[in-house]
Scaffold this motif. Structure first.
Motif, PDB file in Angstrom:
ATOM      1  N   LYS A   1       0.823  -1.204   0.000  1.00  0.00           N
ATOM      2  CA  LYS A   1       0.000   0.000   0.000  1.00  0.00           C
ATOM      3  C   LYS A   1       0.860   1.259   0.000  1.00  0.00           C
ATOM      4  O   LYS A   1       2.038   1.225   0.370  1.00  0.00           O
ATOM      5  CB  LYS A   1      -0.962  -0.013   1.179  1.00  0.00           C
ATOM      6  CG  LYS A   1      -0.319  -0.048   2.560  1.00  0.00           C
ATOM      7  CD  LYS A   1      -1.433  -0.194   3.609  1.00  0.00           C
ATOM      8  CE  LYS A   1      -0.888  -0.149   5.021  1.00  0.00           C
ATOM      9  NZ  LYS A   1      -1.961  -0.284   6.018  1.00  0.00           N
ATOM     10  N   ALA A   2       0.241   2.368  -0.401  1.00  0.00           N
ATOM     11  CA  ALA A   2       0.985   3.622  -0.520  1.00  0.00           C
ATOM     12  C   ALA A   2       0.010   4.776  -0.627  1.00  0.00           C
ATOM     13  O   ALA A   2      -1.200   4.582  -0.748  1.00  0.00           O
ATOM     14  CB  ALA A   2       1.876   3.587  -1.769  1.00  0.00           C
ATOM     15  N   VAL A   3       0.566   5.994  -0.593  1.00  0.00           N
ATOM     16  CA  VAL A   3      -0.228   7.174  -0.887  1.00  0.00           C
ATOM     17  C   VAL A   3      -0.198   7.367  -2.402  1.00  0.00           C
ATOM     18  O   VAL A   3       0.875   7.473  -2.996  1.00  0.00           O
ATOM     19  CB  VAL A   3       0.342   8.414  -0.170  1.00  0.00           C
ATOM     20  CG1 VAL A   3      -0.368   9.678  -0.639  1.00  0.00           C
ATOM     21  CG2 VAL A   3       0.196   8.254   1.336  1.00  0.00           C
ATOM     22  N   GLY A   4      -1.357   7.368  -3.028  1.00  0.00           N
ATOM     23  CA  GLY A   4      -1.426   7.486  -4.480  1.00  0.00           C
ATOM     24  C   GLY A   4      -2.704   6.840  -4.958  1.00  0.00           C
ATOM     25  O   GLY A   4      -3.467   6.286  -4.159  1.00  0.00           O
ATOM     26  N   TYR A   5      -2.972   6.899  -6.238  1.00  0.00           N
ATOM     27  CA  TYR A   5      -4.118   6.175  -6.788  1.00  0.00           C
ATOM     28  C   TYR A   5      -3.774   4.696  -6.812  1.00  0.00           C
ATOM     29  O   TYR A   5      -2.618   4.322  -7.041  1.00  0.00           O
ATOM     30  CB  TYR A   5      -4.443   6.681  -8.188  1.00  0.00           C
ATOM     31  CG  TYR A   5      -5.179   7.996  -8.169  1.00  0.00           C
ATOM     32  CD1 TYR A   5      -6.548   8.024  -7.889  1.00  0.00           C
ATOM     33  CD2 TYR A   5      -4.511   9.196  -8.395  1.00  0.00           C
ATOM     34  CE1 TYR A   5      -7.221   9.231  -7.853  1.00  0.00           C
ATOM     35  CE2 TYR A   5      -5.190  10.410  -8.363  1.00  0.00           C
ATOM     36  CZ  TYR A   5      -6.551  10.429  -8.089  1.00  0.00           C
ATOM     37  OH  TYR A   5      -7.224  11.615  -8.038  1.00  0.00           O
ATOM     38  N   PRO A   6      -4.771   3.821  -6.621  1.00  0.00           N
ATOM     39  CA  PRO A   6      -4.457   2.396  -6.476  1.00  0.00           C
ATOM     40  C   PRO A   6      -3.730   1.805  -7.687  1.00  0.00           C
ATOM     41  O   PRO A   6      -2.826   0.981  -7.507  1.00  0.00           O
ATOM     42  CB  PRO A   6      -5.830   1.745  -6.259  1.00  0.00           C
ATOM     43  CG  PRO A   6      -6.856   2.775  -6.544  1.00  0.00           C
ATOM     44  CD  PRO A   6      -6.198   4.102  -6.397  1.00  0.00           C
ATOM     45  N   GLU A   7      -4.107   2.226  -8.916  1.00  0.00           N
ATOM     46  CA  GLU A   7      -3.442   1.639 -10.085  1.00  0.00           C
ATOM     47  C   GLU A   7      -1.962   2.021 -10.104  1.00  0.00           C
ATOM     48  O   GLU A   7      -1.104   1.236 -10.514  1.00  0.00           O
ATOM     49  CB  GLU A   7      -4.144   2.043 -11.383  1.00  0.00           C
ATOM     50  CG  GLU A   7      -4.220   3.534 -11.677  1.00  0.00           C
ATOM     51  CD  GLU A   7      -5.431   4.237 -11.058  1.00  0.00           C
ATOM     52  OE1 GLU A   7      -5.980   3.728 -10.051  1.00  0.00           O
ATOM     53  OE2 GLU A   7      -5.811   5.314 -11.580  1.00  0.00           O
ATOM     54  N   ASP A   8      -1.642   3.229  -9.617  1.00  0.00           N
ATOM     55  CA  ASP A   8      -0.237   3.641  -9.553  1.00  0.00           C
ATOM     56  C   ASP A   8       0.494   2.896  -8.444  1.00  0.00           C
ATOM     57  O   ASP A   8       1.672   2.557  -8.579  1.00  0.00           O
ATOM     58  CB  ASP A   8      -0.147   5.157  -9.300  1.00  0.00           C
ATOM     59  CG  ASP A   8      -0.779   5.958 -10.430  1.00  0.00           C
ATOM     60  OD1 ASP A   8      -0.743   5.475 -11.584  1.00  0.00           O
ATOM     61  OD2 ASP A   8      -1.341   7.037 -10.148  1.00  0.00           O
ATOM     62  N   VAL A   9      -0.234   2.634  -7.357  1.00  0.00           N
ATOM     63  CA  VAL A   9       0.367   1.887  -6.249  1.00  0.00           C
ATOM     64  C   VAL A   9       0.692   0.459  -6.696  1.00  0.00           C
ATOM     65  O   VAL A   9       1.763  -0.078  -6.427  1.00  0.00           O
ATOM     66  CB  VAL A   9      -0.581   1.863  -5.023  1.00  0.00           C
ATOM     67  CG1 VAL A   9      -0.036   0.968  -3.920  1.00  0.00           C
ATOM     68  CG2 VAL A   9      -0.809   3.278  -4.499  1.00  0.00           C
ATOM     69  N   GLY A  10      -0.238  -0.148  -7.443  1.00  0.00           N
ATOM     70  CA  GLY A  10      -0.028  -1.508  -7.951  1.00  0.00           C
ATOM     71  C   GLY A  10       1.182  -1.582  -8.862  1.00  0.00           C
ATOM     72  O   GLY A  10       2.000  -2.513  -8.768  1.00  0.00           O
TER      73      GLY A  10
END
Lengths: 501, 366
Positions: free
Chosen positions: B157-166
């Motif tokens: 997980k991260a701060v960002g949009y999920p597709e960018d995190v993936g």
């Protein structure tokens, strides 16, 4: 002697243009304030006897009467107020303890009024109780702490006996003796109609009221008046009264003149004898003794009923509650210093104990810190005046509340605070048959049902506003409260943030 | 501005999940495509994934994923871990630099087993031992945060949009029998990676869309049992409740669902006797764990996935099936994008737990 003279506190203002000298006021006033003067051909009043109970005002057919506070005054003094001076005069005259009734009227802070309730906006929908289920059913008693399963793996019901309330409001202890037969009948019937409980107080249970047993909490107090096997078995729960918010640390005294045949039989004491409850229970001088009484009562009733231990909110209330929680009690009732009474020494009523809001917050947090909050339910009283107080109490951590003053108000009490005289014009705090008759139990019951139903509606509206649709999700949910006009210490004890935080 | 954990930050969200009942390996790339469709349900302030069955080479070791703010925090945490665990493998979690994901902390992964003598001295069962160590690190080592601690599963997980995190975590390189995903829409800007979802403890992971109104009642109740809600998020408290009810109390997942999204008393009154008694018991015995307010959650656990809505279904959630694959998402579009031809699709009722387990594993959570 001039020094004995005390100027009357109230003035009876009669509009002679309206008065038709029907003498209703005279018939209604047990204090004998009003009389017809044949020579003058009009009604006159002895205001020195007036307690400002509004009975005459309420029944005057021409609205000719009002009662006002006298503007006669001592020379102004911030320290020696008129009240302080008058009380010295009275004690100098009598050498006696000053007596008062109902709850502490002094202007101490009311923390309920310094707490504000949350509501949903945007991120979380509020819920409309008229369209969606909104649950206020409450169970009081121990939680089991761990599950058990049978050989088939099914859950075994390992709960100890519980009280089930359809609304988290109960009528707190008021003895038959301190209040009338008709007041008790009203409370008992209302408790049954509402799906909640009323409390016998320390006066035993009149034989006519055994039928309301499933909605009755029977009380065992230091005088043990009216306590016997059938009494214990009649109730849904047993309450051990260790203390009362209006008079922590002392017992009770029902004067002999109130002990008529019926009360004598119910309390199991001779007619006309004073009923004196000792300050402590003389079989409870410490916490281990309390545990023995709790289990004695459980043994006597075959572990079929929850046991409540009621304590007054005193300085060390959190530690005491922790001890009570470990004593085998199923429910702790805490009574704040604004709680009412039929009679208490004024100095004690007005100076002993602490506010229920702080006591509740401290007890709930302490029980959680010790990991034992699930071992007991917490019921508070003294005083809860409205559904807003109720919501705040539950959010601070109470499972349910006890109301008594509010219930008496619903029955017609006008808070004149002279219950100790036994001349209650509203038929509540009296045993005089002619006065008792004035309280119609049918109407009394209906008014109590109305009051609690109205609070339940308001409770549901406020819960819905917070997006909460069941009462257990409000319990101890202190984020739903914010403080206003409180200092940091008060906020810390209440466990709430300041408005705007 | 206060960080996550110092202040409570409500958030709206999107969730998605895929589960293969046969236990087939599903590429992480599929779950990214699913959650990406719901881009507008998050606001770039948090995204994350949980994959189960993704560490077949280390199935018997706890995989600890850790965020560090600094080398000092890392050293302190590693010293702590070494005192309690045998660390058999440690490495940075591979990432791919991208302009969309910035301010990353140090991200490390450890495969560990409790030291046998430490475990026996503790008189705890193994999972409780691990859970306590994780809670200890997260509540007392400044700048260290263990965000994943199960066996053969992992949270990313991260701060960002999920597709960018993936993409950042290269999830296309992982394959597992179950994936869950989350896109976050907090109403504040925490900017802390630990605050993203999924939230996990041991093999339980939760992604959640909603804002629960019972939060403080639930928090104060669960904290009595040794948990510390350091993040002040709904997801954290829900995860702890599940861990408490299922792992520590021994309820089944369905029973836990009946506690958290308890049927209304009116509904209970209409149930057949045995069911009624059981539902009454669960509501009463675990009353403080009733969750109110809107939520849809996906609870991942070893060998299973549970989808659950709040009692009033105040958040959307649909379940689709195709062969042995089960899809759950906030929006049907997020399922159709990866499986246009479904055998069935439905919207579970409020409070109705949808429990999916591996065919090889009966009974789910026990």
């Amino acid at each position: 002697m001039a020094v004995r003279f005390l100027y009357p506190e109230f003035e009876v203002v009669r509009n002679q243009d309206r008065c038709v000298a029907c003498r209703a006021c005279e018939r209604q006033c047990a204090n004998e304030v009003h009389r017809y003067d044949p020579e003058l051909g009009c009604m006159v009043a002895d205001e020195s006897k007036c307690v400002n109970c509004h009975r005459c005002v309420s029944l005057c057919p021409t609205r000719a009467l009002k009662i006002v506070k006298t503007d006669h005054a001592f020379r102004e003094n911030g320290n020696w107020t008129g009240k302080a001076i008058t009380e010295v005069y009275r004690q100098a005259e009598t050498g006696g303890v000053l007596l008062s009734s109902m709850g502490n009227p002094e202007p101490y802070p009311i923390y309920w009024d310094k707490l504000l309730i949350n509501a949903s906006q945007v991120t979380n929908p509020s819920i409309d109780p008229l369209r969606e289920p909104m649950e206020t059913r409450t169970f009081l008693g121990k939680k089991p702490g761990g599950i058990q399963r049978d050989a088939q793996g099914r859950l075994i019901n390992n709960q100890t006996p519980q009280l089930e309330l359809s609304v988290p409001v109960m009528f707190s202890a008021m003895s038959y003796g301190s209040i009338s037969y008709n007041a008790h009948a009203s409370l008992a019937r209302a408790a049954q109609a509402l799906g909640t409980y009323y409390n016998t107080g320390e006066g035993g249970l009149h034989e006519d009221f055994y039928q309301y047993g499933p909605n009755t909490i029977v009380q065992v107090a230091s005088g043990r008046f009216g306590v016997h096997k059938d009494f214990l078995e009649a109730g849904a729960a047993i309450e051990i009264k260790m203390g009362q918010g209006a008079k922590p640390g002392i017992g009770g005294h029902l004067p002999g003149q109130k002990v008529g045949p019926d009360i004598s039989r119910t309390r199991m004491i001779p007619e006309g004898s004073d009923a004196i409850s000792p300050a402590p229970h003389h079989d409870i001088y410490s916490i281990e003794d309390l545990r023995q009484l709790v289990f004695s009562l459980k043994e006597a009733t075959e572990y079929k009923k929850p046991v409540i231990v009621k304590i007054a909110a005193v300085h060390n209330v959190a530690a005491i509650a922790s001890g009570v929680a470990r004593s085998g009690a199923d429910i702790i009732a805490i009574d704040g210093y604004r709680g009412g009474t039929g009679a208490a020494p004024t100095r004690i009523r007005d100076s002993v104990g602490i506010p229920i809001e702080l006591a509740l917050a401290a007890v709930d947090q302490r029980l959680r810190d010790e990991g034992i909050r699930d071992q007991v339910s917490v019921v508070i009283g003294g005083s809860v005046r409205s559904s807003a107080d109720l919501v705040k109490a539950i959010a601070l951590g109470a499972d349910a509340v006890y109301i008594a003053t509010a219930a008496l108000l619903a029955l017609g009490c006008h808070l004149c605070r002279t219950c100790q005289t036994g001349r209650c014009n509203w038929g509540i705090a009296t045993q005089r048959p002619d006065l008792v008759r004035r309280l119609n139990p049918d109407l009394g019951c209906q008014r109590l049902v109305n009051l609690v139903t109205a609070w339940d509606h308001e409770l549901k509206e406020m819960m819905g506003g917070m997006g909460i649709n069941s009462i257990e999700a409000l319990r101890g949910n202190r984020l739903m409260l914010r403080g206003i006009g409180l200092n940091q210490k008060e906020l810390d004890i209440l466990g709430v943030k300041y408005a705007g935080e | 501005m206060l960080k996550e954990g110092q202040v409570r930050i409500p958030s709206g969200c999107a969730i998605s999940g895929i589960f293969s009942r046969k236990g087939s390996a599903i590429s992480g790339e599929r779950i990214i495509r699913s959650i990406a469709v719901m881009h507008d349900r998050s606001n770039g302030l948090g995204g994350g994934f949980a994959g189960y069955g993704i560490y077949p080479d280390y199935p018997d070791f706890y995989a600890l994923h850790v965020f560090y703010d600094s080398q000092t925090a890392k050293q302190e945490c590693e010293r702590y871990l070494e005192r309690y665990f045998d660390i058999i493998n440690l490495s940075k979690i591979p990432t791919r630099k991208s302009a969309a994901i910035v301010d990353e902390p140090l991200i490390w992964r450890y495969f560990v087993a409790p030291l046998p003598h430490r475990l026996s001295d503790s008189q705890l069962d193994e999972r409780e031992f691990v859970a306590r160590r994780v809670i200890r690190v997260n509540s007392s080592i400044e700048g260290a945060y263990i965000f994943s601690s199960g066996k053969n599963m992992g949270v990313f997980k991260a701060v960002g949009y999920p597709e960018d995190v993936g993409a950042f975590y290269r999830l296309e390189d992982y394959a597992g029998y179950c994936w869950t995903a989350h896109g976050r829409y907090p109403t504040n800007t925490p900017g802390w990676w630990g605050g993203a979802h999924p939230f996990a403890l041991l093999d339980y992971s939760v992604v959640h869309n909603g804002e629960i109104s019972s939060y403080d009642a639930n928090r104060r109740a669960i904290e009595m049992h040794g948990y510390r809600c350091t993040l002040q998020t709904d997801t954290e408290v829900i995860t702890y409740i599940i861990d408490y009810l299922v792992r520590r109390q021994g309820l089944t997942m369905e029973e836990a669902a009946r506690v958290m999204a308890a049927p209304f008393w009116d509904t209970i009154a209409r149930m057949p006797q045995q069911e009624r008694e059981e539902a009454t018991y669960l509501r009463n015995a675990f009353a403080s764990f009733l969750i109110t307010g809107p939520f849809s959650i996906l609870v991942g656990f070893e060998g299973g996935l549970m989808a659950l809505n709040d009692r009033l279904k105040l958040r959307s959630m649909v379940v689709g099936e195709k062969g042995d694959l089960v899809y759950v998402a906030s929006e049907e579009a997020a399922i159709r994008v990866i499986e246009p031809e479904l055998d069935s699709i439905r919207a579970p009722k409020g409070g109705e737990a949808v429990l999916i387990t591996l065919d090889a594993q009966k009974g789910g959570a026990q």
